[in-house]
Design an enzyme around this catalytic site. Structure first.
Site, PDB file in Angstrom:
ATOM      1  N   ASP A   9       0.982  -1.217   0.039  1.00 16.84           N
ATOM      2  CA  ASP A   9      -0.123  -0.095  -0.090  1.00 16.84           C
ATOM      3  C   ASP A   9       0.855   1.184  -0.058  1.00 16.84           C
ATOM      4  O   ASP A   9       2.020   1.270   0.479  1.00 16.84           O
ATOM      5  CB  ASP A   9      -0.872  -0.045   1.162  1.00 16.84           C
ATOM      6  CG  ASP A   9      -2.046  -0.952   1.177  1.00 16.84           C
ATOM      7  OD1 ASP A   9      -2.374  -1.438   0.128  1.00 16.84           O
ATOM      8  OD2 ASP A   9      -2.673  -1.364   2.200  1.00 16.84           O
ATOM      9  N   ARG A  12      -4.132  -4.739   7.310  1.00 17.14           N
ATOM     10  CA  ARG A  12      -5.043  -3.741   7.950  1.00 17.14           C
ATOM     11  C   ARG A  12      -6.356  -4.365   8.413  1.00 17.14           C
ATOM     12  O   ARG A  12      -6.880  -3.895   9.343  1.00 17.14           O
ATOM     13  CB  ARG A  12      -5.221  -2.614   7.148  1.00 17.14           C
ATOM     14  CG  ARG A  12      -5.401  -2.956   5.675  1.00 17.14           C
ATOM     15  CD  ARG A  12      -5.359  -1.870   4.864  1.00 17.14           C
ATOM     16  NE  ARG A  12      -5.174  -2.114   3.155  1.00 17.14           N
ATOM     17  CZ  ARG A  12      -6.201  -2.210   2.377  1.00 17.14           C
ATOM     18  NH1 ARG A  12      -7.312  -1.590   2.767  1.00 17.14           N
ATOM     19  NH2 ARG A  12      -6.032  -2.663   1.361  1.00 17.14           N
TER      20      ARG A  12
END
Length: 286
Positions: free
Chosen positions: A38, A171
């Site tokens: 990310d 996450r």
């Protein structure tokens, strides 16, 4: 130029951004990365250059190790701190409570991929749908957490070390831990410290790569990604058959091998079954 460069990806760059810039550095369009990070994440991003791109498909299955910061009491739409805050809750969790919940997330577990991800549903990427305000049902899938350790805990934040299988969303793991504690949570920071055979100690800062006049010095040989397989040197005749894509008899136990010619050039990743060696993927120059 052919080989693998281990990039220490900086925050704010996508994995595609990195490969796009390195195409110019290595003066080739034949380039790809092994495992998306990310934009907010930093750390190990293997980039495959030239003929080494033939190895990307094998690297997709590599295990990863991350160090992550979990922020408790904050829930966002992206499941990390960069997203829009959906809800905040008071955190009243002791370190004992936190450590007590972690065993639930070790081993083989089910995980539902986040909406803000590149996975496709009916041909559409989830993050494209999410940006339009749409939420679709996602199937849970099995991942494996080989190691989950709390490095530090300070009331509303925790530093975690996670060794996991491919396809794991850190996450989402942070969100799920927060949910299990009843206070919610999201990922505040992420650094990949290992991917497959490569660790952060051998990673090169992207800025250094962009400034170098000799990028080839940073390339690791493609066979380095197969270091966990036994190496085998073929005879001249076996080498010829390997280069022609033919199978041949060999006295070796069943298994997967790194295969080399008489001059020590890496030829292929090969498999032996019942005394016959066949090529899984070739890496020699034609």
């Amino acid at each position: 130029m052919n080989g693998i460069v281990i990039v220490d990806k900086p925050q704010g760059w996508t994995s595609q951004d990195v490969t796009a810039r390195l195409r110019r550095v290595f003066n080739t369009r034949r380039i790809g990365h092994g495992g998306t990070l990310d934009p907010m994440a930093t750390g190990v991003l293997p980039v495959f250059v030239g003929r080494a791109t033939r190895g990307v498909e094998f690297f997709e299955h590599a295990e990863k190790i991350y160090e992550a910061t979990l922020r408790l009491g904050v829930m966002t739409d992206t499941e990390d701190i960069t997203g829009a805050v959906l809800e905040t809750r008071k955190v009243n969790i002791s370190e004992e409570d936190f450590l007590g919940i972690l065993p639930k997330f070790r081993g083989k577990i089910q995980q539902i991929p986040p909406m803000y991800s590149a996975l496709k549903v009916n041909g559409q990427k989830l993050y494209d749908l999410a940006r339009k305000g749409k939420v679709v049902e996602r199937q849970s899938r099995e991942i494996e957490i080989f190691e989950l350790v709390c490095l530090a805990f300070s009331g509303d934040t925790a530093q975690l070390r996670i060794h996991c299988s491919k396809g794991t969303y850190i996450r989402t793991l942070c969100k799920d831990i927060g949910d299990a504690l009843g206070c919610g949570g999201c990922m505040e920071a992420l650094r990949r410290v290992s991917a497959g055979e490569y660790g952060i100690c051998e990673a090169v800062p992207l800025a250094e790569l962009l400034e170098t006049e000799n990028p080839e010095q940073y390339l690791r040989p493609v066979d380095s990604m197969f270091a966990n397989y036994e190496a085998v040197t073929l005879t001249v005749k076996q080498t010829e058959r390997c280069r022609n894509g033919n199978s041949f008899s060999i006295t070796l136990p069943d298994g997967t091998y790194r295969v080399y010619g008489q001059n020590k050039d890496f030829l292929a990743l090969s498999r032996v079954e019942n005394g016959v060696m066949s090529t899984i993927k070739s890496f020699f120059e034609v």
